[in-house]
Scaffold this active site. Structure first.
Site, PDB file in Angstrom:
ATOM      1  N   HIS A 149       0.856  -1.192   0.000  1.00  7.15           N
ATOM      2  CA  HIS A 149       0.000   0.000   0.000  1.00  7.15           C
ATOM      3  C   HIS A 149       0.894   1.246   0.000  1.00  7.15           C
ATOM      4  O   HIS A 149       2.095   1.136   0.205  1.00  7.15           O
ATOM      5  CB  HIS A 149      -0.887   0.001   1.259  1.00  7.15           C
TER       6      HIS A 149
ATOM      7  N   HIS B 236       6.078   5.887  -2.290  1.00  6.46           N
ATOM      8  CA  HIS B 236       6.639   4.627  -2.778  1.00  6.46           C
ATOM      9  C   HIS B 236       5.828   3.464  -2.211  1.00  6.46           C
ATOM     10  O   HIS B 236       5.059   3.630  -1.271  1.00  6.46           O
ATOM     11  CB  HIS B 236       8.112   4.494  -2.364  1.00  6.46           C
TER      12      HIS B 236
END
Length: 183
Positions: A37, A125
């Site tokens: 996630h 990221h």
């Protein structure tokens, strides 16, 4: 923590990279594909009594924000390729700066609840793997370098998730407590 779900398509596209990374180093601890996630804000251990305020402040922060798209593209490592501690897939905004705005709004909203602001720069990221004791691994370094522009797909961001993390011996278990929709 407050997060953005990446969707099944991107998750499935990352699986081949996860498998390749696992073959290149025995010291790598992969993130489970279903757990990947984008973290917007880590809240740490939080009192259950704060939940209504947290949810309300997130809702207020994003009430005027529209849905947007991100592109998952390329591999990289923190702090560097020579001795990586974290291997990640990059995220890029498609034609906007909405993610940055969202990040700042969430930071401010959580500060109002009592959480400290993040000192580090926000670098969106997707964490794919962690290495507890990093050492030089030229095969891993070459693989990441070869895939700095590999596309993994698009993420349609329609909501923000408030997540609960439970640490278990086999790894963290994530549970969505609340979904806050975007316009």
């Amino acid at each position: 923590f407050i997060a953005i779900d990446i969707g099944n398509e991107v998750r499935e596209n990352l699986v081949s990279s996860l498998m390749e990374i696992s073959h290149l180093s025995k010291k790598v601890k992969l993130v489970k594909a279903e757990s990947i996630h984008l973290t917007i804000k880590f809240l740490g251990n939080s009192k259950t009594s704060l939940l209504p305020n947290i949810i309300q402040n997130i809702e207020n922060a994003v009430c005027d924000m529209t849905q947007f798209q991100l592109e998952a593209k390329g591999l990289g490592a923190f702090p560097n390729l020579q001795k990586p501690r974290v291997i990640w897939a990059g995220l890029r905004e498609k034609n906007s700066h909405i993610l940055q705005q969202l990040y700042f709004k969430i930071e401010e909203a959580m500060f109002e609840v009592g959480f400290e602001k993040e000192r580090r720069e926000f670098k969106p990221h997707l964490t794919l793997a962690r290495i507890k004791y990093p050492e030089r691994n030229t095969k891993l370094e070459e693989y990441i370098s070869k895939n700095v522009n590999t596309p993994f797909g698009e993420i349609n961001v329609k909501k923000i998730d408030l997540m609960k993390s439970t640490l278990l011996p086999q790894g963290a278990l994530y549970e969505c407590i609340s979904e806050i929709p975007l316009l």
